[in-house]
Design an enzyme around this catalytic site. Structure first.
Site, PDB file in Angstrom:
ATOM      1  CB  SER A 283       3.796   8.643  11.872  1.00  0.00           C
ATOM      2  OG  SER A 283       2.608   7.895  11.900  1.00  0.00           O
ATOM      3  CB  THR A 284       6.623   7.191  16.235  1.00  0.00           C
ATOM      4  OG1 THR A 284       7.958   7.246  15.715  1.00  0.00           O
ATOM      5  CG2 THR A 284       6.656   6.492  17.576  1.00  0.00           C
ATOM      6  CD  GLU A 285      -0.756   9.584  15.449  1.00  0.00           C
ATOM      7  OE1 GLU A 285      -0.110  10.280  14.623  1.00  0.00           O
ATOM      8  OE2 GLU A 285      -1.956   9.732  15.675  1.00  0.00           O
TER       9      GLU A 285
ATOM     10  N   GLY B 198       2.846   3.425  13.799  1.00  0.00           N
ATOM     11  CA  GLY B 198       3.631   2.227  14.110  1.00  0.00           C
ATOM     12  C   GLY B 198       3.209   1.611  15.444  1.00  0.00           C
TER      13      GLY B 198
ATOM     14  CB  CYS C  86      12.818   8.332   8.830  1.00  0.00           C
ATOM     15  SG  CYS C  86      13.614   7.295   7.606  1.00  0.00           S
TER      16      CYS C  86
ATOM     17  CE  LYS D 250      -1.826   2.719   2.933  1.00  0.00           C
ATOM     18  NZ  LYS D 250      -1.720   3.992   2.179  1.00  0.00           N
TER      19      LYS D 250
ATOM     20  CD  GLU E  70      10.167  12.070  12.056  1.00  0.00           C
ATOM     21  OE1 GLU E  70       9.035  11.569  12.187  1.00  0.00           O
ATOM     22  OE2 GLU E  70      11.119  11.468  11.537  1.00  0.00           O
TER      23      GLU E  70
ATOM     24  CD  GLU F  29      12.641   3.585   8.481  1.00  0.00           C
ATOM     25  OE1 GLU F  29      12.509   4.530   9.300  1.00  0.00           O
ATOM     26  OE2 GLU F  29      12.735   3.741   7.264  1.00  0.00           O
TER      27      GLU F  29
END
Ligand code: NAI
Ligand code: MG
Length: 493
Positions: free
Chosen positions: A247-249, A251, A302, A195, A399, A268
């Site tokens: 994004s970490t969110e 993830g 990143c 995707k 970030e 990642e």
């Protein structure tokens, strides 16, 4: 060394170049792009479409299908049905297909690069010289492993493919991230549902055409377009592995919903890398590395060197050189071959950058932006430096993912390590010094997946990449990047 730490003279004005726009004639856009499932482009069962634009002009480029959960289910079934035949091929046969994709990417590199720049806003010189060559290199590299899997991990049982991989990628390096995901998965014998990000689907859809022409068996690669909801449906679908970059969110959310399902996961995520300049560093080289570290791809990277840590004795000299250099960056039309800083990828990302930059000013940091004209339409942000930044400022912690550098100082190597590691992230770091022993000393202490020494943003398909802490887990690139797509449980296939 004295001559290296002297501030430079008067500010050098930016060179004026005549515009040198790359032609878009090579790209043939279709009005509408369906979903790529089972080797064919298909209308979405969801009945929904969305418009993808050029962020440098805000002009629409095409309509793209939005895959609903039913569409995702069909794509995953197609991938599942294709596993037997794909895994049954000798590795040397699978390699032929992956090599074919690599060669097609090279032959059609210009077309892909122009389309990448049109849809994502990155300068053509980057899509042409970095994204496309590296994407092809990843397919070449992993194609080479396809018939050597049994020798790749000595002392371990013969590996088998994991099965069906669901792969979700971001918009900052659309083709390159597709290559990072597809190449190792295919070489290892997996089938895939990929995707792309909602703002940059077009090069993945052109890749779908290449995959069709390369004759890959239907269902081995499926590409479903859409936004977060489509990604969520793919995570929930009966796949064997999820590989996510973003994004970490998101993830963290994916980690929560995959926990206990038996699905394998690699993440990642974000970063807030320290680029550390010692007083003995070659300053002019360091300036180039710092500029590349944060302004490459508008800072939508990143592993961007978004925090500059400078040893106090060279702070003034380095700052003067950086400000001079900033004024020579040409910002504007990404299709112009002279452009250094292109368009911000989306309005949402621009608003995020603006909000964080405003917080930097509010919290008391000092902002510097070179004077430069920005185009009237499209999404733009001036290259920006902040000095007077303290560790607690949001611009030192969060970030930004834009062309914004936060500058801090340090006195001792210990303090540099302490500050560099004082972040929830741990993806990359840079060290600038002429002492090899100091590079090694720093590299041992920096909690970052990659530490660059006297360079920055260097990539090679043979070299693993990935993070610590909230930057995620799992590696991409090299043998390390093959491993998540293989199982070593020793059972017969
Ligand atoms: P995002 O994480 O929302 O998007 C990345 C990909 O995940 C896209 O394909 C998106 O459609 C998909 N996605 C979104 N929500 C999902 C969900 N619930 N389940 C499954 N897939 C989902 O990132 P976004 O919102 O575009 O950017 C926000 C911030 O994230 C950026 O400002 C940047 O700080 C960071 N980011 C980091 C990237 C990296 O390379 N590590 C890449 C992109 C963004
Ligand atoms: Mg998001």
């Amino acid at each position: 060394m004295a001559d290296q730490i002297e501030p430079t003279g008067p500010v050098t004005a930016a060179w004026e170049y005549a515009s040198a726009p790359e032609s878009t004639d090579i790209v043939r856009l279709e009005d509408r792009y369906g979903l790529f499932i089972n080797g064919e482009f298909a209308e979405p069962k969801s009945g929904r479409w969305f418009t993808t634009i050029n962020p440098a002009t805000e002009e629409p480029l095409a309509e793209v299908a939005e895959a609903g959960s039913e569409d995702v289910a069909v794509a995953v079934e197609a991938a599942r049905a294709a596993t037997g035949a794909w895994q049954g091929l000798p590795g040397s046969e699978r390699a032929k297909y992956v090599f074919r994709i690599a060669r097609q990417l090279q032959e059609r590199a210009r077309e892909f690069a122009v389309l990448e720049t049109m849809n994502g806003g990155k300068p053509i010189k980057e899509s042409r010289d970095v994204d496309l060559p590296l994407a092809a290199a990843h397919f070449f590299y992993y194609a080479g492993w396809a018939d050597k899997l049994g020798y790749a991990f000595p002392g371990r049982p013969t590996p088998r493919p994991v099965g069906v991989a669901g792969q979700i990628i971001p918009w900052n390096f659309p083709m390159l991230m597709a290559a990072w995901k597809l190449a190792p998965a295919l070489a290892a014998g997996n089938t895939v549902v990929l995707k792309p990000a909602e703002t940059t689907p077009l090069t993945a859809l052109l890749l779908a055409q290449v995959i069709q022409e390369a004759g890959l068996p239907p269902g081995v690669v499926n590409i479903v377009t859409g936004a977060g909801e489509t990604g969520g449906a793919l995570v929930d679908a009966p796949v064997d592995k999820i590989a996510f970059t973003g994004s970490t969110e998101v993830g963290k959310a994916i980690r929560r919903v995959t926990a206990g399902t038996g699905k394998r996961l690699t993440l990642e995520l974000g970063g807030k890398a320290a680029n550390i300049v010692f007083e003995d560093a070659p300053l002019d080289q360091a300036v180039e590395g710092v500029i590349n570290g944060i302004f490459f791809n508008q800072g939508h990277v990143c592993c961007a060197g978004s925090r500059l840590l400078v040893q106090e004795p060279v702070f003034d000299a380095l700052l003067t050189k950086l400000k001079d250099r900033l004024q020579t960056l040409s910002v504007g039309d990404p299709l112009d071959k002279n452009t250094d800083v292109g368009a911000i990828n989306s309005r949402a990302q621009l608003e995020k950058i603006e909000e964080l930059v405003a917080s930097g000013v509010d919290e008391g940091a000092e902002i510097y932006q070179p004077p430069c004209d920005l185009p009237e339409r499209g999404f733009w942000f001036r290259p920006t430096l902040f000095t007077g930044v303290s560790q607690s400022h949001r611009i030192a912690q969060e970030e930004i993912f834009g062309p914004v550098l936060s500058i801090l100082t340090f006195r001792t190597p210990e303090e540099a390590v302490e500050k560099a590691n004082n972040t929830p992230y741990g993806l990359s770091a840079g060290v600038w010094t002429e002492k090899g022993s100091r590079i090694l000393w720093m590299a041992q202490r920096l909690r970052a997946g990659v530490v660059w020494a006297n360079t920055f943003n260097r990539f090679d398909p043979t070299s693993p990449f990935g993070g610590y802490k909230e930057s995620g887990f799992g590696r991409e690139g090299g043998l390390h990047g093959l491993e998540p797509y293989l199982t070593f449980d020793g059972s017969a296939s």
